[in-house]
Design a protein around this motif. Structure first.
Motif, mmCIF file in Angstrom:
data_model
loop_
_atom_site.group_PDB
_atom_site.id
_atom_site.type_symbol
_atom_site.label_atom_id
_atom_site.label_comp_id
_atom_site.label_asym_id
_atom_site.label_seq_id
_atom_site.Cartn_x
_atom_site.Cartn_y
_atom_site.Cartn_z
ATOM 1 N N ASN A 1 99.080 50.306 -90.982
ATOM 2 C CA ASN A 1 98.887 49.208 -90.208
ATOM 3 C C ASN A 1 100.263 47.987 -89.536
ATOM 4 O O ASN A 1 99.383 47.559 -91.284
ATOM 5 C CB ASN A 1 97.748 48.916 -89.415
ATOM 6 N N PRO A 2 100.940 46.962 -89.345
ATOM 7 C CA PRO A 2 101.572 45.978 -89.509
ATOM 8 C C PRO A 2 101.052 44.747 -89.781
ATOM 9 O O PRO A 2 100.538 44.443 -90.805
ATOM 10 C CB PRO A 2 102.476 46.544 -88.478
ATOM 11 N N THR A 3 99.945 45.070 -89.293
ATOM 12 C CA THR A 3 98.849 43.816 -89.566
ATOM 13 C C THR A 3 97.659 44.148 -90.555
ATOM 14 O O THR A 3 97.594 42.934 -90.740
ATOM 15 C CB THR A 3 97.452 43.637 -88.402
ATOM 16 N N PHE A 4 97.490 45.191 -91.301
ATOM 17 C CA PHE A 4 96.542 44.755 -92.020
ATOM 18 C C PHE A 4 97.809 44.728 -94.062
ATOM 19 O O PHE A 4 97.792 44.454 -94.709
ATOM 20 C CB PHE A 4 96.838 47.202 -92.869
ATOM 21 N N ARG A 5 99.488 44.935 -93.667
ATOM 22 C CA ARG A 5 100.227 44.672 -94.131
ATOM 23 C C ARG A 5 100.841 43.304 -94.447
ATOM 24 O O ARG A 5 100.650 42.654 -95.418
ATOM 25 C CB ARG A 5 101.315 45.302 -94.124
ATOM 26 N N LYS A 6 100.038 42.596 -93.754
ATOM 27 C CA LYS A 6 100.359 40.919 -93.304
ATOM 28 C C LYS A 6 99.596 40.065 -94.259
ATOM 29 O O LYS A 6 99.774 39.481 -94.065
ATOM 30 C CB LYS A 6 100.342 40.946 -92.326
ATOM 31 N N LEU B 1 99.272 38.301 -97.161
ATOM 32 C CA LEU B 1 98.843 36.660 -97.435
ATOM 33 C C LEU B 1 97.265 36.305 -98.076
ATOM 34 O O LEU B 1 97.078 35.270 -98.350
ATOM 35 C CB LEU B 1 98.140 36.381 -95.698
ATOM 36 N N TYR B 2 96.401 37.771 -98.354
ATOM 37 C CA TYR B 2 95.874 37.640 -99.741
ATOM 38 C C TYR B 2 96.142 37.394 -101.109
ATOM 39 O O TYR B 2 95.259 37.074 -101.077
ATOM 40 C CB TYR B 2 94.454 38.900 -99.342
ATOM 41 N N ASN B 3 96.646 38.155 -101.289
ATOM 42 C CA ASN B 3 97.582 38.418 -102.289
ATOM 43 C C ASN B 3 97.894 36.875 -102.717
ATOM 44 O O ASN B 3 99.069 36.744 -103.797
ATOM 45 C CB ASN B 3 97.957 39.383 -102.756
#
Length: 118
Positions: free
Chosen positions: A68-73, A77-79
């Motif tokens: 999912n592209p949202t998950f990649r973002k 961001l989280y890392n």
């Protein structure tokens, strides 16, 4: 899924290193009070390692989360934000152990709150 497991392992290593640093640094400086260093280990362990292990468990479920592209973002961001948070907690903890006087601006900067002069 391999990225999630690698991130989980990296956060595990960081959490263990933070715990060892807290124990040895406070012991070396004979510090017995409350410090922010105490919480770096548990924050990195739970918000880093455990979260990414749980995400790896559900990565290939029905929604195919990893692609999912949202998950990649979110992953990028989280890392960025979790190590930044751990570093600010780490710096605050070291300043507390060394009993360094912090100005109002430094205190606000480490808390992430804008300091306004009144």
């Amino acid at each position: 899924m391999k990225k999630l497991l690698n991130a989980s392992m990296a956060y595990f290593i960081l959490a263990i290193a933070a715990g060892v640093f807290y124990r040895e640094f406070t012991k070396f400086h004979h510090y017995t009070g409350e410090t922010m260093l105490r919480y770096v280990h548990s924050h990195v362990f739970s918000l880093g390692m455990i979260l990414f292990l749980a995400l790896a468990l559900f990565c290939n479920s029905t929604h195919n989360l990893c692609h999912n592209p949202t998950f990649r973002k979110f992953f990028v961001l989280y890392n960025i934000s979790l190590p930044f948070m751990a570093c600010t907690m780490f710096v605050r903890g070291i300043l507390q152990v060394l009993n360094t006087d912090m100005t109002r601006t430094t205190d606000a900067m480490l808390s992430g709150i804008r300091s306004e002069e009144r």
